[in-house]
Design a protein around this motif. Structure first.
Motif, PDB file in Angstrom:
ATOM      1  N   GLN A 138       0.789  -1.418  -0.056  1.00 26.75           N
ATOM      2  CA  GLN A 138       0.108   0.068   0.151  1.00 26.75           C
ATOM      3  C   GLN A 138       0.729   1.430   0.164  1.00 26.75           C
ATOM      4  O   GLN A 138       0.544   2.122  -0.753  1.00 26.75           O
ATOM      5  CB  GLN A 138      -0.775  -0.141   1.184  1.00 26.75           C
ATOM      6  CG  GLN A 138      -1.890  -1.260   1.386  1.00 26.75           C
ATOM      7  CD  GLN A 138      -3.253  -0.761   0.950  1.00 26.75           C
ATOM      8  OE1 GLN A 138      -3.571   0.169   1.044  1.00 26.75           O
ATOM      9  NE2 GLN A 138      -4.000  -1.577   0.304  1.00 26.75           N
ATOM     10  N   GLU A 139       1.854   1.350   0.913  1.00 25.93           N
ATOM     11  CA  GLU A 139       2.609   2.672   1.028  1.00 25.93           C
ATOM     12  C   GLU A 139       4.024   2.629   0.138  1.00 25.93           C
ATOM     13  O   GLU A 139       4.555   1.628  -0.141  1.00 25.93           O
ATOM     14  CB  GLU A 139       2.857   2.767   2.626  1.00 25.93           C
ATOM     15  CG  GLU A 139       1.632   2.520   3.475  1.00 25.93           C
ATOM     16  CD  GLU A 139       0.658   3.838   3.446  1.00 25.93           C
ATOM     17  OE1 GLU A 139       0.997   4.895   2.719  1.00 25.93           O
ATOM     18  OE2 GLU A 139      -0.392   3.655   3.891  1.00 25.93           O
ATOM     19  N   LYS A 140       4.301   3.899  -0.085  1.00 29.00           N
ATOM     20  CA  LYS A 140       5.636   4.075  -0.773  1.00 29.00           C
ATOM     21  C   LYS A 140       6.440   4.654   0.175  1.00 29.00           C
ATOM     22  O   LYS A 140       6.043   5.527   0.993  1.00 29.00           O
ATOM     23  CB  LYS A 140       5.359   4.601  -2.207  1.00 29.00           C
ATOM     24  CG  LYS A 140       4.657   4.103  -3.118  1.00 29.00           C
ATOM     25  CD  LYS A 140       5.437   3.225  -3.825  1.00 29.00           C
ATOM     26  CE  LYS A 140       4.676   2.038  -4.593  1.00 29.00           C
ATOM     27  NZ  LYS A 140       3.164   1.839  -4.517  1.00 29.00           N
ATOM     28  N   PRO A 141       7.722   4.380   0.208  1.00 30.27           N
ATOM     29  CA  PRO A 141       8.753   5.152   1.012  1.00 30.27           C
ATOM     30  C   PRO A 141       8.812   6.561   0.771  1.00 30.27           C
ATOM     31  O   PRO A 141       8.588   6.899  -0.429  1.00 30.27           O
ATOM     32  CB  PRO A 141      10.159   4.503   0.825  1.00 30.27           C
ATOM     33  CG  PRO A 141       9.855   3.785  -0.367  1.00 30.27           C
ATOM     34  CD  PRO A 141       8.411   3.538  -0.812  1.00 30.27           C
ATOM     35  N   GLY A 142       9.052   7.425   1.831  1.00 28.20           N
ATOM     36  CA  GLY A 142       9.204   8.829   1.788  1.00 28.20           C
ATOM     37  C   GLY A 142      10.601   9.117   1.012  1.00 28.20           C
ATOM     38  O   GLY A 142      11.339   8.457   0.730  1.00 28.20           O
ATOM     39  N   PRO A 193       8.073   1.673   5.059  1.00 28.20           N
ATOM     40  CA  PRO A 193       6.444   2.101   4.708  1.00 28.20           C
ATOM     41  C   PRO A 193       5.494   0.993   4.892  1.00 28.20           C
ATOM     42  O   PRO A 193       4.448   1.522   5.166  1.00 28.20           O
ATOM     43  CB  PRO A 193       6.618   2.581   3.426  1.00 28.20           C
ATOM     44  CG  PRO A 193       7.594   1.778   2.806  1.00 28.20           C
ATOM     45  CD  PRO A 193       8.866   1.687   3.664  1.00 28.20           C
TER      46      PRO A 193
END
Lengths: 454, 826
Positions: free
Chosen positions: B331-335, B656
């Motif tokens: 779901q999430e992508k790294p910053g 993430p």
């Protein structure tokens, strides 16, 4: 703006269920870095699941009483899962409903020891019983179905009675035709409609055969176990015996593998079971040991992967068809010498009948839940199974999974047997070393065979 | 920006600065009690001014600095290119296209830079707008075509160039002119294409950069393979550039050379596994998920075993593919921080800038707590990153749900506090106090007094083993099982008092840093260190190990070194530090935070290769930093210092994607209790801690080696013993006899009679008999020997015959018949 910055921002909605009735939202990350100590934790899980298996291993379901004498014959119905017919030494036959765990019907069929019963396989409406009184009686299930009433008992009559000229030691029905065979001084082939056997088969010697069994795949082939320690094969089509092998000890029972057409297993008096290939009887495919007294009965599971054995040592054992040692041992304090053990039609249960006048119902997998399990639990069980398979070779897990409790007497017997076997092996080794000419080298799988006749 | 301040704590000494809390309603600031960002102290003001100045300066100064250096670089590059180009003219080199592409890329970047500059000027001068638009179009075209040409190599190179090239427009032109001349020469042959490119050219002519024109033409020519340029293209296509070849193959017009090339390519493709087609990233993932190369089944003779092994390998491979697929749907992508002005270092970006640029909902992650009274603070995050444990050295302890700005408990132990550690979850934590160590729960109640752990400086908790590890002034490292209370292990470091200990999260081995500059590794089941490394000349201040367990970072006075734990070798050290580095931490993504007195610097990708400047910086202004800790699963760095705590936003520092069964910051109370039960069920034994955590289930090859060695040693020892005995005996019994033998003994050589190889009773008997006399017995024996020989020969012949027959039989039996399957061959 000359810079673009993004940081992790988790929306609560994505991670927390909206109401208490929802399922909790689960996120998985397959990255191995976020799962440290994978191996060690899996090992621990495997260990736990093996332990849990042992904790939940409660195979005994129920004991059904009713017979007034030891039960020596038991047959499961080919069509109905819960129907079983049993016969005791006093000549009584009972029909059982396993679901209700009750006698559905009973009849005083013979005045003497009943040696065998068999259910007519094509339709399953009849069953036959043979007894020491040299008669075979054909019974209809529907005739017997009524409450257990002594007055009514007299009215219960066989459909027909066949009178044999010879002693009868066993009976089995053909899988598709209306014929059945009996063993005794000779093997007799009977038809439903004829009062006399239309065929008699012998190897030409004066032996009496006891156990007799049709192959479920090659339907015209059947095997007998004779009192001359022989296992013989017959073919109805060519109306002659095919071949015969003489073992060192007598065979008590025979069972054909329903999935592997050529293979059958015999229960021997020498505490072992031997799986044979029908085409080659001069050596066994596999020797199954573990029992501490004569093996009285053997029966294949309908899946053809396992078989159950009943023994004189008060235990039932379950074997994998390819393994030497048993997968499981069942025993209870009240169960005496077990004479019959049969798999149920769905291979989930085992029915055993013993000297102590009881019929017992067991689970074939000791720790498996009987009730239907939901998807989650099913997956969990699957996962545990695969873990057990993967880490099953590690010593701790192996030890726990293999450990079975045995009654004190049997435990010591087992150790004694182990000792004696070791001593014999040592002696053999020494003889081989010191006086090679005196030792006849034979393979283990051939050692128990005296000779093969064609 | 609307900054609404809220006090987290009701008591006076603890104050807070927060930008905005997400869930809690904002409360009006109590100015009397709190000191907020809006009312900064003088110091802060100064700092701010300084920062501003520095920020504005940095915008200009580095650019100037870069100009010179970059120009030089460029010139060098161009010179190199010139040389290469000359060579090309002479010989039709295979590398032609590559060089060209490099050139084109360079120019592209130059153009880009120009564009940027122009964009910057947009606001001031609107005249260039049209031109810019045209340029953009052209650039887009260029980009597309370049992509087609060079997928594999070029983008990386272009990045490198991108960082280097930033020049003043005049100098650029000079360089470009040089290039222009060369390119024009090359393009003489290609000039026939002009008709087709007219429209584009007309646009391009508007632009002042003629290089673009040339580049474009070149690209177009190469890609389209127009008929007129056939010959040229064919020559070019001798290159190994695969993508170009592919383009060629698509075209219907093929020269002979092209055909050959195609064949070659096909053959190569046949040989290679489909993995070849994967991107580098995917191959990396595959390697990661298969967890190393599988077992080779070639040498396994047992067919059953081989089959089983193969099937397990297959399942592992299938699993790896599945997990690659599932990781695509994470779901999430790294910053990240993307700086459009390539010359600008991310180092110059301040927290303010970051806070401005992130979403309003996330701005709460940057906050500051002013806690002046109970002096230098230390902090610890819970393993799921949601809870923060703050401890002042003078006795103040508070447990905060920092994401919801909710304080769970706060109390004062009225004693010195040296370290804190969360236990299995946030409900329990251990505190190393002046004399003993105590365990408190999340209500602040004292649950246990651990009087085994006295005078403790550092605590750490091994989550999967349920072990609380401690080390103190006595120099004794101790593990206590928290679930049973047993002491799992105790060892004396014998290296003096120790105030530096961290766990290796990969294998749960504890690492201690000592005064003498040594780092030792400890397992509870071994009394001596598993390994010790001489790391610094002075005291080791802090150590940290990354999540993969491959890298160790150690800090001493002003030196921070990166080590490879697998080889125990120093890889490099950080270039410069502005102060004493007291603490370190490595984030989940491998970022390194180092304190430098009152400053903290964050280094990205520094573990594998050295970096010359940090990723981000921050400074307190005064005081010193006591501890830095990255928050797991968040882009946050907690800096606890003399006067409180500061939470910094560090984009890209956290993992993430959470795994709900591993660490779930959103877990409910029920889930928490369930996971605790599972954790306890899966508790690992302390004996399982070793340098290689994957040893379980492996075949212990070491054991057999050890056994063999022992056996050899025993044999040796036995021989020596026997020799000694012999020596003694010979001395004792007859000193005169056998001088030679004793000499031999002294030399240590072992005397052994040559054994006859084939001991044969018959032969021996014959040999023992007198040679000259032939009696009946001997004759008999000789006869028997002869007969035996004869028999042996016969047997040999028989065997040969059998073999022959067998071979023939197999040939005959090998015929396939329908009924064969029913008859086993015996």
């Amino acid at each position: 703006m000359d810079t673009e910055i993004k940081i992790i921002s988790r929306r609560r909605k994505k991670y927390v269920r909206s109401t208490n009735r929802d399922i909790n939202i689960v996120h998985r990350n397959p990255n191995p870095e976020s799962h440290p100590f994978e191996q060690a934790r899996e090992y621990k899980r495997a260990l736990n699941s093996v332990k849990m298996d042992r904790i939940f291993a409660k195979p005994f379901l129920t004991a059904m009483t009713g017979h007034i004498d030891g039960i020596y014959c038991l047959e499961r119905h080919p069509k109905y899962l819960s129907r079983v017919v049993s016969a005791s030494a006093d000549g009584e036959i009972r029909v059982w409903d396993l679901m209700r765990r009750k006698t559905v019907a009973n009849v005083q069929a013979h005045n003497q020891f009943i040696r065998g019963i068999t259910i007519s396989k094509p339709n399953g409406n009849f069953f036959f019983s043979c007894s020491d009184d040299q008669t075979i009686k054909q019974w209809r299930f529907s005739d017997l179905r009524s409450n257990v009433n002594s007055e009514y008992q007299k009215k219960k009559k066989p459909v027909s009675t066949f009178i044999s000229e010879e002693t009868l030691r066993g009976i089995d029905h053909h899988w598709s035709r209306h014929t059945f065979v009996t063993s005794g001084d000779t093997v007799q082939v009977w038809d439903h409609k004829r009062s006399k056997p239309f065929q008699k088969l012998t190897f030409g010697t004066t032996e009496t055969s006891s156990a007799i069994k049709f192959s479920p795949v090659q339907k015209n082939v059947f095997a007998t176990a004779g009192s001359d320690r022989s296992v013989g094969l017959y073919d109805l089509k060519i109306s002659t015996p095919i071949r015969k092998v003489i073992l060192k000890n007598q065979t008590n029972a025979i069972s054909w593998n329903p999935m592997e057409a050529f293979n059958f297993t015999v229960a021997n008096e020498d505490q072992n079971c031997y799986t044979f290939d029908m085409r080659r009887l001069d050596r066994a495919l596999c020797i199954h040991n573990g029992h501490l007294n004569a093996v009285m009965d053997v029966d294949y599971s309908p899946t053809g992967r396992e078989f159950v054995t009943a023994s004189y040592d008060h235990t039932i054992r379950i074997f994998n068809i390819r393994s030497i040692s048993s997968r499981d041992v069942y025993h209870t304090r009240r169960m005496k010498r077990v004479f019959v053990a049969k798999y149920s039609g769905d291979s989930k249960f085992i029915i055993s009948a013993s000297d102590d006048m009881n019929i017992r119902l067991w689970k074939s997998e000791a720790s498996k839940p009987l009730l239907p399990v939901d998807r989650k639990e099913k997956n969990a069980i699957k996962y545990r199974e695969s873990l057990k398979k993967r880490y099953g070779y590690l010593p701790e897990i192996r030890r726990i999974s293999k450990h079975r409790h045995l009654p004190r007497v049997l435990y010591f017997m087992k150790q004694q047997k182990k000792k004696s076997l070791q001593a014999r092996a040592r002696k053999y080794r020494n003889m081989k070393m010191n006086n090679p000419s005196s030792v006849k080298q034979t393979k283990m799988r051939k050692r128990f065979i005296v000779k093969q006749l064609k | 920006m609307n900054k609404k301040n809220q006090s987290i704590f009701k008591e006076e000494p603890i104050t807070s600065k927060k930008n905005k809390s997400r869930n809690a309603k904002p409360i009006k600031p109590k100015n009397s009690a709190t000191k907020t960002k809006k009312t900064p102290t003088k110091q802060n003001q100064k700092n701010k001014n300084q920062k501003k100045n520095s920020a504005t300066k940095t915008k200009k100064t580095p650019a100037k600095q870069n100009k010179n250096t970059n120009n030089k670089n460029q010139n060098q590059n161009n010179k190199q290119n010139q040389n290469k180009n000359k060579n090309q003219k002479k010989n039709v080199n295979k590398n032609k296209n590559q060089n060209k592409n490099q050139n084109s890329n360079q120019k592209k970047n130059q153009n880009k830079n120009q564009n940027k500059k122009q964009n910057q000027n947009k606001n001031t001068k609107n005249k260039n707008v049209n031109k810019n638009k045209n340029q953009d179009k052209n650039q887009n075209q260029n980009k597309n075509k370049n992509k087609n040409q060079n997928k594999n190599d070029q983008p990386v190179k272009s990045k490198i160039f991108a960082t280097k090239t930033k020049t003043t427009p005049t100098k650029q032109n000079k360089n470009q002119n040089k290039n222009k001349n060369q390119d024009q020469k090359k393009n003489k042959n290609q000039s026939k294409n002009k008709n087709q490119n007219k429209n584009q050219n007309s646009n391009q002519k508007k632009n002042q950069n003629k290089n673009q024109n040339n580049n474009q033409k070149k690209n177009q020519n190469q890609n389209k393979n127009q008929n007129k340029n056939k010959n040229q293209n064919q020559n070019k296509n001798q290159n190994k550039n695969k993508n170009q070849n592919k383009n060629q193959n698509k075209n219907k017009n093929k020269g002979k050379n092209q055909g050959k090339n195609k064949k070659r390519n096909q053959n190569k493709n046949d040989r290679r596994t489909p993995r070849r087609k994967w991107s580098q990233e995917k191959i990396g993932q595959y390697k990661k998920f298969t967890r190393g190369s599988g077992a080779s089944t070639q040498h396994v003779k047992d067919r059953k075993l081989r089959g089983m092994m193969k099937s397990t390998e297959r399942t592992i491979r299938r699993g790896a593919l599945l997990s690659i697929k599932s990781s695509q749907y994470l779901q999430e992508k790294p910053g990240y921080i993307k700086v459009k002005n390539k010359s600008k270092r991310t180092e110059t970006i301040t927290q303010k800038d970051i806070v401005k640029n992130i979403e309003i909902g996330d701005q709460y992650k940057n906050f500051e707590l002013n806690l002046r009274t109970f002096g230098p603070y230390i902090s610890e995050y819970s393993h799921n990153g949601r809870f923060l444990l703050l401890a002042g050295k003078k006795g103040h302890i508070s447990l905060i749900d920092w994401m919801r700005s909710n304080q769970l408990t706060e109390f004062h132990v009225e004693e010195q506090v040296r370290d804190v550690a969360f236990l299995q979850n946030e409900t329990l934590f251990a505190v190393a106090q002046k004399k003993y160590t105590y365990i408190y729960d999340n209500k602040g109640m004292e649950i246990h007094e651990l009087d085994n752990h006295t005078d403790i400086n550092r605590l750490d908790f091994l989550r999967y083993h349920f072990l609380l590890a401690s080390v103190g002034n006595a120099g004794i490292i101790q593990w206590q099982d928290v679930s049973t209370g047993e002491i799992a292990g105790k060892a004396q470091t014998k290296l003096g008092p120790c105030d530096c200990m961290r766990q290796n999260p990969y294998n749960a081995v504890m690492l201690c840093g000592h005064i003498r500059g040594v780092v030792t590794m400890w397992s509870p089941s071994v009394k001596t260190p598993l390994a010790s490394m001489y790391v610094h000349k002075t005291k080791v201040n802090d150590i940290a190990v990354d999540r993969t367990g491959n890298y160790l970072v150690t800090a001493s006075e002003e030196v921070v070194k990166v080590w490879d734990i697998r080889t125990y070798k120093c890889l490099h050290q950080l270039p410069y530090l502005k102060g004493v580095s007291r603490t370190l931490d490595i984030s989940q993504t491998g970022m390194l935070a180092v304190s430098e007195g009152s400053r903290v610097s964050i280094w990205k990708d520094v573990l594998k290769k050295p970096k010359s400047y940090p990723y981000l910086r921050d400074s307190l202004g005064s005081g010193y930093i006591e501890r830095v800790r990255f928050c797991p699963y968040e882009d946050v760095l907690g800096v606890s210092h003399m006067n409180g705590f500061r939470s910094l936003v560090i984009p890209g520092s956290g993992d993430p994607n959470i795994d709900s069964f591993e660490a779930n910051p959103f877990r409910t109370l029920k889930q928490r209790s369930e996971t605790t039960v599972k954790q306890l069920l899966e508790k690992l034994d302390p004996e399982m801690i070793s340098l290689d955590p994957k040893f379980i289930g492996k075949v212990d090859t070491g054991a057999s080696k050890v056994r063999n060695n022992e056996l050899q040693l025993m044999e040796k020892a036995n021989k020596e013993q026997s020799l000694e005995r012999k020596r003694r005996f010979s001395k004792f019994s007859n000193n005169d006899d056998d001088d030679s033998s004793t000499n031999n003994d002294q030399s240590g050589a072992v005397i052994t009679k040559k054994k006859r190889k084939n001991k044969d009773k018959l032969k021996e008997k014959i040999r023992k008999m007198q040679r000259n006399v032939m009696d009946q017995k001997k004759e008999k024996l000789i006869n028997r020997l002869e007969r035996r020989k004869h028999r042996k020969e016969k047997r040999k012949e028989k065997r040969k015959e059998k073999r022959k027959n067998k071979n023939q039989g197999i040939q005959k039996g090998g015929e396939f018949r329908a009924l064969n399957r029913f008859s086993k061959r015996f």
